[in-house]
Design a protein around this motif. Structure first.
Motif, PDB file in Angstrom:
ATOM      1  N   ARG A 119      -5.469   8.089   1.556  1.00  0.00           N
ATOM      2  CA  ARG A 119      -4.468   7.361   2.349  1.00  0.00           C
ATOM      3  C   ARG A 119      -5.082   6.780   3.630  1.00  0.00           C
ATOM      4  O   ARG A 119      -4.387   6.514   4.591  1.00  0.00           O
ATOM      5  N   SER A 175       0.811  -1.214   0.000  1.00  0.00           N
ATOM      6  CA  SER A 175       0.000   0.000   0.000  1.00  0.00           C
ATOM      7  C   SER A 175       0.851   1.275   0.000  1.00  0.00           C
ATOM      8  O   SER A 175       0.305   2.376  -0.034  1.00  0.00           O
ATOM      9  N   TYR A 178      -2.582   2.710  -3.422  1.00  0.00           N
ATOM     10  CA  TYR A 178      -3.245   3.242  -2.233  1.00  0.00           C
ATOM     11  C   TYR A 178      -4.442   4.110  -2.585  1.00  0.00           C
ATOM     12  O   TYR A 178      -4.626   4.513  -3.729  1.00  0.00           O
ATOM     13  N   THR A 179      -5.245   4.372  -1.564  1.00  0.00           N
ATOM     14  CA  THR A 179      -6.417   5.225  -1.724  1.00  0.00           C
ATOM     15  C   THR A 179      -5.971   6.681  -1.824  1.00  0.00           C
ATOM     16  O   THR A 179      -4.938   7.056  -1.273  1.00  0.00           O
ATOM     17  N   ASP A 223      -6.039   1.931   3.632  1.00  0.00           N
ATOM     18  CA  ASP A 223      -5.286   1.324   2.534  1.00  0.00           C
ATOM     19  C   ASP A 223      -5.164  -0.186   2.699  1.00  0.00           C
ATOM     20  O   ASP A 223      -5.317  -0.935   1.732  1.00  0.00           O
TER      21      ASP A 223
END
Length: 178
Positions: free
Chosen positions: A116, A108, A112-113, A119
């Motif tokens: 953050r 991650s 990742y998102t 994740d």
């Protein structure tokens, strides 16, 4: 006896959840991917990246991105598409262990998102969904199955994420041989 019951329960929950996700969610996964190469950031559709991974055909934006970042498209494609074979049941066990959390945290750092947040959970879901389809996982499948509308990818560290997937496979194999 109690340990076996918990293991069976976990397997049933995993299989049931995966089936429910596959049946009830017609569009499950990221729609956009933001490729980060240091100061360069490019947002493109996951479909565009998937086409590149499957065919090797570079869109104009990917060609420019790879050129600016001085990345070899062939190497990137290999990291995206090289499958890692996994057993879904053992994948779940490893991902819910301490070593699995370490591997998830390391991957991650690359996938990742945007926020953050969560994740580890998002990556775990993408891995399980990817493995449930064909018993193997690739980085492009993880990106396609990422449970947010947008996923960010550190393009310079794709090789590192691929090595972590291989490490995950080794841990699963160790469990199978135990």
């Amino acid at each position: 006896m109690h340990f076996n019951f918990l293991g069976l329960r976990r397997i049933l929950v995993l299989v049931g959840s995966t089936c429910l996700l596959l049946v009830s969610t017609p569009v499950f996964g990221a729609e956009r991917v933001v490729l980060n190469y240091g100061i360069f950031r490019e947002s493109l559709s996951v479909e565009e990246l998937s086409t590149f991974a499957e065919t090797g055909e570079l869109s104009r934006s990917l060609r420019v991105n790879f050129a600016l970042a001085r990345q070899d498209p062939k190497a990137i494609r290999q990291y995206l598409t090289e499958p890692v074979k996994v057993n879904l049941v053992f994948l779940d066990r490893v991902l819910n262990s301490q070593i699995g959390n370490i591997i998830l945290d390391q991957i991650s750092q690359v996938i990742y998102t945007p926020s953050r947040r969560a994740d580890r959970q998002a990556l775990r879901a993408a891995l399980v969904l990817s493995a449930s389809q064909d018993g193997q996982v690739s980085l492009i499948e993880i990106i396609e199955n990422y449970p947010t509308n947008e996923v960010e990818v550190d393009g310079k560290r794709l090789e590192s994420a691929y090595r972590q997937l291989r490490r995950l496979q080794t841990n699963i194999q160790d469990l199978l041989n135990f």
